[in-house]
Design an enzyme around this catalytic site. Structure first.
Site, PDB file in Angstrom:
ATOM      1  N   CYS A   2      -5.959   6.780   7.118  1.00 15.50           N
ATOM      2  CA  CYS A   2      -6.685   7.797   7.867  1.00 15.50           C
ATOM      3  C   CYS A   2      -7.985   7.203   8.397  1.00 15.50           C
ATOM      4  CB  CYS A   2      -7.042   9.049   7.061  1.00 15.50           C
ATOM      5  SG  CYS A   2      -5.618   9.948   6.476  1.00 15.50           S
ATOM      6  N   ARG A  27      -5.166   2.803  11.042  1.00 15.67           N
ATOM      7  CA  ARG A  27      -5.356   3.391   9.716  1.00 15.67           C
ATOM      8  C   ARG A  27      -4.405   4.566   9.460  1.00 15.67           C
ATOM      9  NH1 ARG A  27     -10.167   1.698   7.426  1.00 15.67           N
ATOM     10  NH2 ARG A  27     -10.031   3.407   5.947  1.00 15.67           N
ATOM     11  N   TRP A  72      -2.771   9.565   8.213  1.00 13.06           N
ATOM     12  CA  TRP A  72      -1.596   9.028   7.522  1.00 13.06           C
ATOM     13  C   TRP A  72      -1.339  10.020   6.393  1.00 13.06           C
ATOM     14  CZ3 TRP A  72      -0.304   7.300   2.578  1.00 13.06           C
ATOM     15  CH2 TRP A  72       0.894   6.573   2.490  1.00 13.06           C
ATOM     16  N   ASN A  96     -10.683  11.570   4.699  1.00 13.05           N
ATOM     17  CA  ASN A  96      -9.860  10.391   4.434  1.00 13.05           C
ATOM     18  C   ASN A  96      -9.859  10.172   2.931  1.00 13.05           C
ATOM     19  OD1 ASN A  96      -8.789   7.807   4.184  1.00 13.05           O
ATOM     20  ND2 ASN A  96     -10.699   6.800   4.791  1.00 13.05           N
ATOM     21  N   GLY A  97      -8.657  10.159   2.322  1.00 17.65           N
ATOM     22  CA  GLY A  97      -8.579   9.931   0.874  1.00 17.65           C
ATOM     23  C   GLY A  97      -7.603  10.907   0.251  1.00 17.65           C
ATOM     24  N   GLU A 459       7.192 -13.764   2.412  1.00 10.90           N
ATOM     25  CA  GLU A 459       6.342 -13.191   3.459  1.00 10.90           C
ATOM     26  C   GLU A 459       7.134 -12.957   4.758  1.00 10.90           C
ATOM     27  OE1 GLU A 459       3.714 -11.700   3.760  1.00 10.90           O
ATOM     28  OE2 GLU A 459       3.053 -11.917   5.828  1.00 10.90           O
ATOM     29  N   LYS A 463       7.545  -9.345   6.625  1.00 11.44           N
ATOM     30  CA  LYS A 463       7.144  -9.143   8.020  1.00 11.44           C
ATOM     31  C   LYS A 463       8.291  -8.544   8.826  1.00 11.44           C
ATOM     32  CE  LYS A 463       3.895  -9.550   7.971  1.00 11.44           C
ATOM     33  NZ  LYS A 463       2.612  -9.723   7.354  1.00 11.44           N
ATOM     34  N   GLU A 466       9.049  -4.927   7.754  1.00 13.98           N
ATOM     35  CA  GLU A 466       7.944  -4.033   8.081  1.00 13.98           C
ATOM     36  C   GLU A 466       7.956  -3.589   9.542  1.00 13.98           C
ATOM     37  OE1 GLU A 466       4.217  -6.031   7.485  1.00 13.98           O
ATOM     38  OE2 GLU A 466       3.062  -4.184   7.526  1.00 13.98           O
ATOM     39  N   HIS A 482      23.124 -16.324  -7.824  1.00 14.35           N
ATOM     40  CA  HIS A 482      23.036 -15.431  -8.990  1.00 14.35           C
ATOM     41  C   HIS A 482      23.084 -13.961  -8.591  1.00 14.35           C
ATOM     42  CE1 HIS A 482      22.350 -18.780 -11.659  1.00 14.35           C
ATOM     43  NE2 HIS A 482      21.442 -19.237 -10.810  1.00 14.35           N
ATOM     44  N   LYS A 582      -2.630   0.542   7.961  1.00  9.45           N
ATOM     45  CA  LYS A 582      -3.108  -0.786   7.595  1.00  9.45           C
ATOM     46  C   LYS A 582      -3.847  -0.829   6.254  1.00  9.45           C
ATOM     47  CE  LYS A 582      -4.844  -5.003   9.500  1.00  9.45           C
ATOM     48  NZ  LYS A 582      -3.599  -5.735   9.246  1.00  9.45           N
TER      49      LYS A 582
HETATM   50  C1  AGP Z   1       1.258  -6.780   5.635  1.00 10.03           C
HETATM   51  O1  AGP Z   1       1.871  -7.058   6.825  1.00 10.03           O
HETATM   52  C2  AGP Z   1       1.095  -5.390   5.290  1.00 10.03           C
HETATM   53  N1  AGP Z   1       0.653  -4.547   6.293  1.00 10.03           N
HETATM   54  C3  AGP Z   1       0.595  -5.085   3.901  1.00 10.03           C
HETATM   55  O2  AGP Z   1       1.529  -5.621   3.026  1.00 10.03           O
HETATM   56  C4  AGP Z   1      -0.816  -5.565   3.499  1.00 10.03           C
HETATM   57  O3  AGP Z   1      -0.841  -6.949   3.409  1.00 10.03           O
HETATM   58  C5  AGP Z   1      -1.190  -4.920   2.147  1.00 10.03           C
HETATM   59  O4  AGP Z   1      -1.233  -3.535   2.303  1.00 10.03           O
HETATM   60  C6  AGP Z   1      -2.487  -5.424   1.597  1.00 10.03           C
HETATM   61  O5  AGP Z   1      -3.572  -5.130   2.432  1.00 10.03           O
HETATM   62  P1  AGP Z   1      -4.966  -5.803   2.180  1.00 10.03           P
HETATM   63  O6  AGP Z   1      -4.796  -7.268   2.420  1.00 10.03           O
HETATM   64  O7  AGP Z   1      -5.885  -5.164   3.175  1.00 10.03           O
HETATM   65  O8  AGP Z   1      -5.349  -5.535   0.776  1.00 10.03           O
END
Ligand code: AGP
Length: 587
Positions: A2, A27, A72, A96-97, A459, A463, A466, A482, A582
Site C-alpha cells: 500500500c 506498493r 494491496w 498502510n499496514g 532465483e 523470477k 513471479e 530424487h 514490492k
Molecule cells: C523478488 O523479485 C520479489 N519481488 C520478492 O521476492 C522480494 O525480493 C522480497 O519480497 C524481499 O523484498 P526486500 O528485498 O525488499 O526485503
C-alpha cells in the site's frame, strides 16, 4: 505494501496526489482513492483497479489539500467499497499496514454497528471520530494507543487545514516543497516535488500544512527529524526508452555492481569491528534477498571458511534460532522494510548476535535494527521483480565475505568492476528470445544447477514464476533424480545453468537424464566443453566466460531477461505481477 500520499499547499491537491500514487503503484495496485478538503468539505473518489481508474475524476476535485492511497488488499477483497479512503464524521483516512486487533476494537467500541467495508482500516477512522475532542493530535495518539499492528495512517479532518499522520512500523516520509508540504510512503512519490525529505520514527505523529510541518514523538513532545536530500529524482522515474521498468532495471545491473563496490569502503571499517571474532554466519532475507543469501553462504564458507547458512527470514524468526554473541546475522533486504526480515533482525539483535544490514534503502527501518549497515547502491527499483538490487546484493555480499576472510578488498573490487562489464555484454545474450518462446509454451519450467549455479537457478525460477505465472522451481541438479524428474515430459522445460568447470560433468548428467526422457532442455553456460557435449541436442544460451565465483552476476542477467521476455510474450505486465506488491510490510 500500500502506498499513501498527502499534500497541503498552493496547488491542486488531487493532481499532485494522483501523480504520487502512480509512482507508488509498485506498493500495491488493486484499488485506489483520493480525498480532498475544500471549504470544510471532504470529497472523495475510490475505485477498484489501478490508480489510472481515478484519472477521469481528478479535474473535478478542487481543493489544495488531501490524501490518497493505492492498495494491496489484506482484509477484504479489492473492491470500490474496500478501497481507501474511509470516512467517519469529520475524518477521512488512508492506511498502510494491518490492524491486528481490529475485530476486538470493533466489538469493544462499536458493538452491533454496521461497518461499510470489510477492511481493518475502517475501525481506525471510526475511533478517530469517537475520540476527537477538537484536538487532532490528541485523537491520533489516543487511537494509536489502542492499535496493535503496523500502520501509517494519514487523515484529513474538516476542522483542520492540513494533513495529519501517525505511524508505527509502516514507513512515512515528510517532504518539504516550495509550494506546500507532503507525506508519502516512499521517496519516488515526491521526486520533482521535494528536494528534501525526513523520515518519521515509530510513534511519531506529524501535522503537515501549507505553511510548515510539526512533528511529535510518541511522548507527544515536539521533535525535529533530520532533513536529507531526496535521492529520488524525475530521472530515476524515467523509463529511458524502455517499455518496462524491469528491462530498464536489468540494464542498470552493471551500474548497481559498480556503485555498490564504490560505496563499500564507507562501511568496511565498522563492519570489520562488528564481525570481528564471529565464528558463524546466518544470512536472512525473503524472496530474492534470501536467494542472494544462498550465494553469500557459499562465498563466506569458501573465502572465510566460517560456517554459514541462509535462512528465510519468516522461518528464522519463528524457529527459536540458536545464536550467540559470536554469530553474525546478515539481514538482506532491498527495501529495508520487509516485515519478516525486520523482525528476524530485531530478534537476532535481542539474542545478542551481531546484526549486519545489507540494503538498498539507506534510511530504512532495517538500518536501525543493525550494528553495521552495508549499502547496496542499485538506485530506486520500481519493478516489483527485483533485478538490479539482486546483483547489487551479490556484489556487497562478495565483498563482505572477503572482509570476513580478513582479506583486502582491492582485488575483489577489481574483479567486480571487470564482471560489471561482462554483465553489460550479457544483456545482449543471444538465444534468449527463442528460449522465452519455449518457456511461454511450457506448462512448467524448472531451473537446475550445482553450488553457485544452483543458487541462481532458485532465483531464475522465482523470477519466471513471479512475472509469467509459469509453474516451476529451482533445484540442485543432483536432486533431479530424487523426485523432480517425474515431472519431465515434452511440455516441460528444464533450464540447466552450468558455469562451474569443476561440476560441469555432473550437471551434464542432469541434462542427459531429462533428454533421455523426452524432456526439453536449455543450458545456460560459458564452458566450451559443455557446448561440444551438447552437440545441438539442447538449446544453448552462451554467456560470457568469467571468474567462476562471480558467474552468478552474469547468469543472473540471463535468467532475468528470460523471465522478462517470457512474461512479455504472454502479455503479462512484468512490472506489476498479479497479486503482488514490492514492499511486503505485513506478515
Ligand atoms: C523478488 O523479485 C520479489 N519481488 C520478492 O521476492 C522480494 O525480493 C522480497 O519480497 C524481499 O523484498 P526486500 O528485498 O525488499 O526485503
Amino acid at each position: 505494501m500500500c502506498g499513501i500520499v498527502g499534500y497541503a499547499g498552493g496547488r491542486k491537491a488531487a493532481e499532485i496526489i494522483y501523480e504520487g500514487l502512480l509512482r507508488l503503484e509498485y506498493r500495491g495496485y488493486d484499488s485506489a482513492g483520493i480525498a480532498v478538503l475544500k471549504d470544510g468539505k471532504i470529497s472523495a473518489v475510490k475505485r477498484q483497479g489501478r490508480v489510472c481508474a481515478l484519472g477521469g475524476y481528478i479535474k473535478d476535485m478542487d481543493g489544495k489539500l488531501g490524501i490518497g492511497h493505492t492498495r494491496w488488499a489484506t482484509h477484504g477483497s479489492p473492491s470500490d467499497i474496500n478501497a481507501h479512503p474511509h470516512s467517519a464524521g469529520k475524518f477521512t483516512i488512508v492506511h498502510n499496514g494491518i490492524i491486528e486487533n481490529y475485530s476486538q476494537l470493533k466489538a469493544e467500541y462499536f458493538d452491533g454497528e454496521k461497518f461499510t467495508s470489510e477492511t481493518d482500516s475502517e475501525v481506525v477512522v471510526r475511533l478517530l471520530d469517537k475520540f476527537y475532542d477538537g484536538d487532532i493530535t490528541r485523537a491520533l495518539f489516543k487511537v494509536a494507543s489502542l492499535l496493535n499492528g503496523s500502520y501509517a495512517v494519514a487523515a484529513v479532518c474538516t476542522d483542520f487545514d492540513g494533513v495529519a499522520v501517525i505511524k508505527n512500523k509502516s514507513p512515512v516520509i515528510i517532504g518539504y516543497g516550495n509550494d506546500g508540504n507532503f507525506i508519502a510512503s516512499d521517496a519516488p512519490a515526491l521526486a520533482g516535488f521535494c528536494g528534501e525529505i525526513s523520515f518519521l520514527k515509530d510513534g511519531d505523529c506529524a501535522l503537515v500544512t501549507r505553511g510548515g510541518v510539526s512533528i511529535f514523538d510518541s511522548a507527544m513532545q515536539g521533535v525535529l527529524r533530520e532533513r536529507v536530500k531526496n535521492s529520488a529524482t524525475n530521472a530515476s522515474l524515467d523509463l529511458n526508452g524502455c517499455p518496462h521498468y524491469m528491462l530498464k532495471e536489468i540494464r542498470e545491473v552493471p551500474a548497481s555492481v559498480v556503485n555498490t563496490c564504490n560505496a563499500y569502503s564507507s562501511a568496511e571499517e565498522k563492519l570489520k569491528s562488528v564481525v570481528s571474532g564471529c565464528d558463524r554466519v546466518i544470512i536472512v532475507g525473503c524472496g530474492t534477498a534470501y536467494n542472494s543469501g544462498l550465494i553469500a553462504k557459499r562465498y563466506i564458507e569458501k573465502f572465510a571458511r566460517i560456517p554459514a547458512e541462509a535462512e528465510i527470514a519468516g522461518e528464522f524468526r519463528y524457529n527459536r534460532p540458536v545464536v550467540t554473541p559470536t554469530t553474525a546475522v546478515i539481514a538482506v533486504s532491498q527495501s529495508g522494510e520487509t516485515a519478516d526480515t525486520l523482525e528476524a533482525a530485531k530478534l537476532a539483535y535481542s539474542l545478542g548476535a551481531k546484526v549486519v544490514a545489507v540494503t538498498n534503502a539507506p534510511y530504512s527501518q532495517l538500518t536501525r535494527c543493525a550494528h553495521a549497515v552495508v549499502p547496496v547502491v542499485a538506485g530506486h527499483e520500481i519493478c516489483v521483480a527485483a533485478t538490479k538490487s539482486y546483483t547489487g546484493q551479490i556484489a556487497a555480499l562478495y565483498l563482505i565475505a572477503h572482509t570476513l576472510a580478513g582479506r583486502d578488498i582491492g582485488e575483489a573490487t577489481q574483479k567486480l568492476f571487470k564482471i560489471s562489464r561482462l554483465c553489460e555484454s550479457a544483456i545482449e545474450t543471444e538465444g534468449i528470445d527463442s528460449l522465452a518462446h519455449m518457456c511461454a509454451r511450457s506448462v512448467g519450467t524448472y531451473f537446475l544447477g550445482r553450488d553457485l549455479d544452483y543458487a541462481v537457478a532458485v532465483e531464475g525460477s522465482l523470477k519466471l514464476r513471479e512475472i509469467s505465472y509459469i509453474a516451476g522451481g529451482g533445484y540442485p541438479a543432483g536432486e533431479l533424480k530424487h523426485g523432480t524428474l517425474a515431472l519431465v515430459d515434452e511440455n516441460v522445460v528444464a533450464v540447466v545453468i552450468i558455469t562451474d568447470k569443476r561440476l560441469a560433468d555432473k550437471s551434464m548428467n542432469a541434462v542427459e537424464q531429462v533428454l533421455a526422457r523426452g524432456g526439453k532442455v536449455a543450458v545456460i553456460s560459458n564452458i566450451a566443453e559443455t557446448e561440444k557435449e551438447l552437440q545441438g541436442r539442447a538449446q544453448l544460451i552462451k554467456i560470457p566466460d568469467c571468474d567462476e565465483n562471480l558467474s552468478p552476476l552474469v547468469s543472473a542477467v540471463a535468467v532475468q531477461l528470460l523471465a522478462y521476455k517470457t512474461a512479455v510474450l504472454l502479455n503479462r505486465d512484468p512490472d506489476k505481477p498479479r497479486n503482488l506488491a514490492k514492499s511486503v510490510t505485513v506478515e
